[in-house]
Structures are given as structure tokens and as C-alpha cells.
Motif scaffolding. Structure first.
Motif, PDB file in Angstrom:
ATOM      1  N   GLU A   1       0.805  -1.221   0.000  1.00 21.52           N
ATOM      2  CA  GLU A   1       0.000   0.000   0.000  1.00 21.52           C
ATOM      3  C   GLU A   1       0.843   1.278   0.000  1.00 21.52           C
ATOM      4  N   LYS A   2       2.133   1.171   0.379  1.00 19.58           N
ATOM      5  CA  LYS A   2       3.019   2.348   0.472  1.00 19.58           C
ATOM      6  C   LYS A   2       2.418   3.403   1.405  1.00 19.58           C
ATOM      7  N   ALA A   3       1.875   2.939   2.517  1.00 20.72           N
ATOM      8  CA  ALA A   3       1.150   3.813   3.455  1.00 20.72           C
ATOM      9  C   ALA A   3       2.103   4.352   4.516  1.00 20.72           C
ATOM     10  N   ASP A   4       3.089   5.137   4.097  1.00 20.06           N
ATOM     11  CA  ASP A   4       4.133   5.602   5.009  1.00 20.06           C
ATOM     12  C   ASP A   4       3.577   6.440   6.164  1.00 20.06           C
ATOM     13  N   THR A   5       2.625   7.314   5.874  1.00 21.24           N
ATOM     14  CA  THR A   5       2.081   8.191   6.911  1.00 21.24           C
ATOM     15  C   THR A   5       1.394   7.380   8.002  1.00 21.24           C
ATOM     16  N   LEU A   6       0.608   6.393   7.606  1.00 21.91           N
ATOM     17  CA  LEU A   6      -0.080   5.550   8.584  1.00 21.91           C
ATOM     18  C   LEU A   6       0.925   4.738   9.393  1.00 21.91           C
ATOM     19  N   LEU A   7       1.956   4.226   8.749  1.00 21.31           N
ATOM     20  CA  LEU A   7       2.971   3.462   9.464  1.00 21.31           C
ATOM     21  C   LEU A   7       3.669   4.320  10.517  1.00 21.31           C
ATOM     22  N   GLN A   8       3.964   5.566  10.157  1.00 24.12           N
ATOM     23  CA  GLN A   8       4.597   6.457  11.119  1.00 24.12           C
ATOM     24  C   GLN A   8       3.685   6.716  12.305  1.00 24.12           C
ATOM     25  N   GLU A   9       2.391   6.834  12.032  1.00 22.76           N
ATOM     26  CA  GLU A   9       1.434   7.043  13.124  1.00 22.76           C
ATOM     27  C   GLU A   9       1.357   5.811  14.027  1.00 22.76           C
TER      28      GLU A   9
END
Length: 734
Positions: free
Chosen positions: A719-727
Motif C-alpha cells: 500500500e506504500k502507506a508511510d504516513t499511517l505506518l509512522q502514526e
């Protein structure tokens, strides 16, 4: 980088350690068999801290639960949509199972925007999708009120008078509790009244979908793999809880802000290995271990046999009605998913009860307790109690088939026993409106729980949710099937509401009569439903609507059944505690009460098992197994982008086994390691353990969890969901 809990939890833990040390001096300790049981928060402090440390617990037990404050890490576990879930950030993010948020996904799906098939990811909070009926309950405090309730029972009371006195005392306790702002209160009985606990919780009403994988991931393997091992299912999803700008529970609004929980679980980057200690936290719905053998026999010979038969018929009806209709497939998806699950569960319960000879073993155990109690003056009432429970069961069985059909239609916000959807919707809507009209004719303080003025909005939301699951062709077919079953009942178990309208009709005439009931009725119209929720029974009857009239008649019979059930329950509540006290005394150790939808914790270790002679299952599955099962056709159709990413990391773990003591309602339960870090999400049990609801067998008691690393891998590499992973506090792509 690993996260810690909010800074305020560190001094709390240090202070709680002192509390626990003192408490353990006064409480009986459990040093053996603690894996057998779904323990209440209060019972956590009864378990030997040294034994837990030996098993692998790195925290003081007081960090899990503080008996004085009535809180602890356990309260990071929430009840969401009838499942369990866990806070994983200080910004209100909640992880649970995909199937637990399926209704929310369905709510926002259409043939033009099929989120069920394609999944969903909100890349910013502004993109998150609100759930109209999804609620989250956060436990706040548990208080033992047993003495207060039993003190309200007058001397010499009959079972019915006793139950009435307890009910009135419960209402008084709840009314007193509700004077607190934003607090939801209820009193739960454990094992029919061995103990009673006041449970205070906070209900959050603005819950938004953040992430759901494609259905091909979220239920990979479908019903073929359900209740079995090995599994390769990504049964996870993420939601976020929001509150008003003042931090208090609020309905959905643009100005709301993310909820900041007191406790949340950091996500482990280490994973688990075979033999590791883990804990399963959640809200198991119902088990039957406190039943005597005769009652277990009824579950085996009647309850599960009839459920298997009924659900098999419903599945065939719903699948045929939706096979060529995309809109119907979306509308029926959640109901069909739930029915499939309970259908296979019924089969597994029957097979497990027979394979383990569980009824015979329970009878032998009952006889041993009775023989012991006969020599113990303090437990002389146990023999009478067992006989009384048998008498109640005999009365229930005289009208069992009729009552089974009547109970398929719940009252309002109630759930059908076992968590199945109410079908047919037409009869559910009509009977619910009828019951509401009866309750509205009473003073607000005299209305049953779920029907007060303050609860009308929740009832309205429930009707909206069921409307979203409605498809007219399928509903009419299910209605006809119900009518046929009712007309086949023995003469001494007739349902008058059905006989009056359908007796003597051919199958074709029944279909025509049902079509006429559905034609032009207002019960499927939201605005009309709102109007009828404000009407009394006379006003509903004056509408001269045939479907409403049938609902009124059906509800009349269901309410009469509830009165009979109340009598049965009153007698059971008088006698079961006496029997269970004898069982516990004979065992010589604390016993976890049957599951009842309240917060519990189970202790476990990651390990495989031998399902049968010559076969040994390992405790882990990997992406290699996902690719190996791929056929390109449902339910083994892995999306192309997932296949491409998986090919580079075939050894990444997907699911794992542990010997946790779980049940229905543990779906979405956080599985945490000895340090309190999230390592997985429980979503199933193995086939050999389906009948674990009746007893714990350490050889085959295995719960199935999705490795939290699988979810993180999908978010990161697919998903390339970097923002969610950081959260979430974990590393994103490099």
C-alpha cells in the motif's frame, strides 16, 4: 522504533506493583492450570505473579489490572461492533479483524465503488469513512455488586420474586451510575449469578474506517479454510475513534478530533517464536462450561443440529438470490458471511462434542461433584440444585422447536443467540416496531433496557443497519422458508401468528401471500419507520397494514415466550450458583466463569498441535503458503500486486497458533507478548477446538491469529502507506 505507552502509565505501573504485592498476600493464588480459563480483570490479581513470570510475563500483573483504580493495560482492549479490538496509538487508531469491520466497509460500497472487493485506505484523516452504527466501548471500571444485589432479596422469596428484586436493585445501581457524564453502565451476571459486576464504560460514537484490505486478503481461503489450519488469512482492519472538540463522546461532526486513549498497545517489531508466552485480551461472547451434562446434551442434540439445518437452507437461498445481482451481493454480503461462519461452527460443535465424548465426560464430572457434595453439609443444596436445573430443562424442551423459531426474530437491539443476523428483515422490522410501541406505552423508567427514550436513536440506527442488509427477493424467500418450518411444527407447538395467515396454503400460495405483505408496506421506508417509532400499539394497528399486523401478532407470542423464559431463568439463577459453588469447592481452585461478553484475558504459548494420529501441525504459516494456495479463483485469488511483493519475501509469517482459551467475540482480540506489545490479532480457532466452548482440552485448544507483521508488510510494501505506518510508530519504507 518501538513506542512506549503514554508517559502517565509508567508511574502508574510502579505504584500498582506495590498494590499487587499487598494484594497477593490476601488472595488465593493460582499456580496451575491458569491457561484453562477466560479470566476476568479482577481474577488477574488472583494468579500467582511468580508463575506468570515463569511463563514469560515481563510486566507486573498490576500493570494489566489495578483493582483499586479499576483500570490498567487491559482497558486498551475495546469492544467494537460485537468483536474485540485494540488501541494502537495515542491518536485513536484501533486494529481489529477485517470481518469485524465488514459492515462498515459494506456501508460505503456500491457496484460503482466496491470497497468489499478492492479494499480501502485513507491516506489522510479527512478521507476516513464514518460508520453510522459502529460503536466502540472502552472499559472504565468493574465493581463487584453481588452483596448489594443479594441483600435486596426478601426472606422466603420465590424464584420469581427473587429475580424481580435483583432486577430492581440492578436498575437502581445502573440509574445511580448513569448520573456520571458520558458513562455507559450495566450489571453483568457471571454463571447465572454466582457473582454480579457493575461495568462502567465509555461509548464512542464517531468511528471511521482507516484501512481494510481487499476481500481476497481479508478472508483469503473463505469458507474452505474457515475454522481450520493451516491458514493464510489477512483478517485485519484499522479504524479510528473520534470525539468532540471538548474530548467527550460525540456523533460524527467535522470539528471532531481523534480520541486519545489512556492505554494503548505498542506494536512489536520482534514478532514471536515457538514457545513464546502471549496473552489474548477481549470480549468472548458465550461459552457453556457451567452447564450440567443434561443441558450440554440439549445443545448437542437440538440446538446445533437445528442451526446447521436452518443455516444451510438460508445460505442456499441467499446465494441463489444474489448470484446475478451485484447490488444484492453487496447488501447480503455481511449477513451471508455471518451465517456461513455459524453454519460451519454448528458442524464443528457437533463433531467436537462427539469426538471428545464431552457430554459423557461432563456427566461423570457432575456425578463426582454430586457424590462429594452429598458428604459436605456446606454444599448439601447442590444436589437439589442439579435436580432443579434438570426440571427447568425438561420444561424448555416441551416447546423447544416452537421457541427456536420465535427466537430467530430478536427484539430491537438484541442479538439472536449466537450472533446471527435477524431474518427475514420484513418480520424483524414489523415485530420490532410492535415491541417498541408496547414499551412506549409505559413510563420511561418502567421500560425494558434498550427501549427508553434515551435509547431510541440507537434503535433507529439498528434499523438503518439492517435496512442496508436488505434485498427484497432474498428476504421474501427466507420468509417463505420460515413459514414452511412453522407450519410443520407439532400441533402442541403451533405459532398462531403464522397459522392465522398461512395455514392450508400451498407453497405457491404462501409465496403469493408474502409478496402481498411486502407490497406497499411502510416498514421498509426510513421516514415511515421514524414516524412509527413514535406511535403506540393502537396507532400501529390503525394503519391496517398486513405486515405490521403480523409483526404485532408475532411479537405478542414472543413476549409471552419471554415471560416463560423469565420464569425458567429465575429458577436457574436460584439453583446454578449453588451448583457452581460446589463445583469450585470440589475442584479446590478458582474457576473462570463462562464467557458473557465481558472483558477477559487468556494466557497462552505459541505452539502447534497434532490434530490426529500421525499428523503434526507447525505453529506458523508464511507468504510461501499464500502463493502455493493461489489458484486465480475465489477464495484463493491473490491480487497481482501482493503476489509480486510476496515473491521477494516468501518466509514472512502470515498466521500463527497459540493455546489460548478463546471463543466467539474474541474476533479481533489483541494478542500481546510478555512486555505488553501487540504481536497479532486473534481471528479463529482450529476445527478440533470448535467445541472448546464446552471444555478446555490442552492438546487441541488452539487459537489462530494473524501476525501483526503481515499487516505492517502490506501497509509498507504493497500500500506504500508511510504516513499511517509512522502514526503506528513503526518504520516505513527506506
Amino acid at each position: 522504533m518501538n513506542r512506549t505507552h503514554p508517559t502517565r502509565t509508567r508511574p502508574i505501573r510502579a505504584r500498582l506493583a506495590c498494590t499487587l504485592a499487598a494484594a497477593l498476600l490476601a488472595l488465593p493464588a493460582v499456580s496451575v492450570h491458569a491457561l484453562d480459563g477466560k479470566w476476568t480483570p479482577q481474577q488477574v490479581l488472583d494468579i500467582d505473579a511468580r508463575w506468570l513470570k515463569q511463563q514469560g510475563l515481563k510486566l507486573p500483573p498490576s500493570a494489566l489490572w489495578d483493582g483499586e483504580r479499576g483500570t490498567g493495560l487491559l482497558t486498551g482492549t475495546v469492544n467494537i461492533a460485537g468483536c474485540s479490538g485494540a488501541f494502537v496509538s495515542n491518536t485513536g487508531l484501533i486494529v481489529t479483524n477485517h470481518h469485524c469491520l465488514f459492515n462498515l466497509v459494506q456501508e460505503h460500497s456500491s457496484p460503482q465503488r466496491d470497497l468489499i472487493t478492492n479494499g480501502f485506505l485513507a491516506r489522510t484523516p479527512a478521507e476516513e469513512l464514518p460508520g453510522k452504527t459502529t460503536r466502540v466501548e472502552i472499559p472504565k471500571r468493574f465493581t463487584d455488586v453481588t452483596a448489594r444485589l443479594l441483600a435486596a432479596v426478601p426472606a422466603g422469596a420465590t424464584p420469581q420474586q427473587r429475580l424481580k428484586a435483583i432486577d430492581e436493585a440492578q436498575k437502581a445501581i445502573v440509574a445511580e451510575c448513569r448520573k456520571q457524564a458520558d458513562i455507559k453502565c450495566k450489571v453483568s451476571a457471571f454463571d447465572d449469578g454466582v457473582t454480579y459486576t457493575l461495568i462502567e464504560s465509555i461509548e464512542l460514537r464517531d468511528i471511521r474506517l482507516v484501512y481494510a484490505p481487499p476481500r481476497a486478503i481479508g478472508e483469503y481461503g473463505g469458507e474452505i479454510d474457515n475454522w481450520s489450519w493451516p491458514r493464510h488469512t489477512g483478517d485485519f482492519a484499522i479504524a479510528r475513534a473520534w470525539v468532540g472538540s471538548d474530548g467527550r463522546p460525540a456523533d460524527f461532526a467535522e470539528g471532531n478530533k481523534p480520541f486519545a486513549p489512556e492505554f494503548f498497545f505498542p506494536i512489536s517489531n520482534d514478532g514471536v517464536k515457538e514457545g513464546d508466552f502471549v496473552m489474548v485480551l477481549g470480549y468472548p461472547g458465550i461459552t457453556w462450561r457451567s452447564l450440567i451434562a443434561d443441558e450440554m446434551r440439549e445443545r448437542r442434540e437440538r440446538f446445533f443440529v437445528r442451526r446447521e439445518d436452518l443455516f444451510g437452507e438460508w445460505i442456499a437461498i441467499l446465494e441463489k438470490a444474489s448470484e446475478a445481482d451485484a447490488q444484492a451481493r453487496i447488501a447480503l454480503a455481511a449477513n451471508l458471511k455471518g451465517i456461513h461462519n455459524r453454519y460451519k461452527n454448528a458442524q464443528g460443535q457437533i463433531a467436537g462434542l462427539d469426538r471428545g465424548r464431552m457430554v459423557d465426560k461432563q456427566r461423570a464430572a457432575d456425578d463426582a461433584v454430586a457424590a462429594w457434595a452429598a458428604k459436605q453439609p456446606a454444599h448439601a443444596d447442590a444436589i437439589t440444585a442439579r435436580d432443579a436445573l434438570r426440571e427447568v430443562l425438561a420444561e424448555r424442551e416441551r416447546s423447544w422447536e416452537r421457541d427456536f423459531l420465535l427466537n430467530l426474530i430478536p427484539m430491537g437491539n438484541d442479538s439472536v443467540a449466537g450472533g446471527i443476523p435477524p431474518l427475514p428483515k420484513g418480520l424483524y422490522f414489523a415485530a420490532t416496531l410492535a415491541h417498541n410501541a408496547v414499551e412506549q406505552g409505559k413510563p420511561d423508567e418502567a421500560r425494558a433496557s434498550g427501549w427508553t427514550a434515551a435509547e431510541q436513536s440507537r434503535l433507529r440506527d439498528r434499523l438503518r443497519r439492517e435496512q442496508a442488509n436488505y434485498s427484497i427477493d432474498a428476504d421474501r424467500r427466507v420468509f417463505a422458508a420460515l413459514v414452511r418450518r412453522a407450519l410443520a411444527l407439532p400441533q402442541d407447538q403451533r405459532i398462531a401468528a403464522i397459522d392465522a395467515r398461512f395455514a392450508g396454503k400451498t407453497p405457491a400460495q404462501i409465496d403469493e401471500a408474502i409478496a402481498a405483505l411486502y407490497a406497499g408496506t411502510p416498514v421498509f421506508d426510513a421516514a415511515a419507520q421514524d414516524a412509527m417509532l413514535g406511535e403506540g400499539l393502537d396507532a400501529l394497528s390503525a394503519r391496517k397494514d398486513p405486515l405490521l399486523d403480523l409483526g404485532i401478532a408475532w411479537n405478542r407470542e414472543l413476549r409471552a415466550l419471554r415471560e416463560r423464559e423469565r420464569d425458567w431463568n429465575a429458577r436457574a439463577a436460584l439453583h446454578r450458583p449453588a451448583w457452581r459453588r460446589a463445583v469450585a469447592a470440589h475442584a479446590g481452585k478458582p474457576i473462570a466463569p463462562d464467557a458473557n461478553g465481558t472483558l477477559r484475558i487468556s494466557f497462552a504459548h505459541v505452539q502447534g498441535y497434532a490434530p490426529r494420529d500421525g499428523m503434526q501441525y507447525t505453529p506458523f504459516t508464511t507468504l510461501a503458503g499464500v502463493l502455493e494456495k493461489h489458484t486465480g479463483k475465489e477464495p484463493f485469488d491473490v491480487p497481482a500486486n501482493v503476489r509480486a511483493a510476496a515473491a521477494t519475501q516468501p518466509t514472512r509469517r502470515v498466521n500463527f497458533l497459540a493455546d489460548g482459551d478463546t471463543s466467539g467475540g474474541n474476533s479481533g482480540s489483541p494478542v500481546i507478548d510478555g512486555r505488553g506489545r501487540l504481536v497479532g490479532l486473534n481471528f479463529d480457532r482450529v476445527w478440533e477446538n470448535v467445541a472448546g466452548d464446552f471444555g478446555f482440552n490442552p492438546a487441541v485448544s488452539r487459537n489462530v491469529s494473524v501476525d501483526i507483521g503481515y499487516m505492517l508488510w502490506l501497509l509498507r510494501d504493497v500500500e506504500k502507506a508511510d504516513t499511517l505506518l509512522q502514526e503506528l510508530g513503526v518504520a516505513s519504507r527506506k
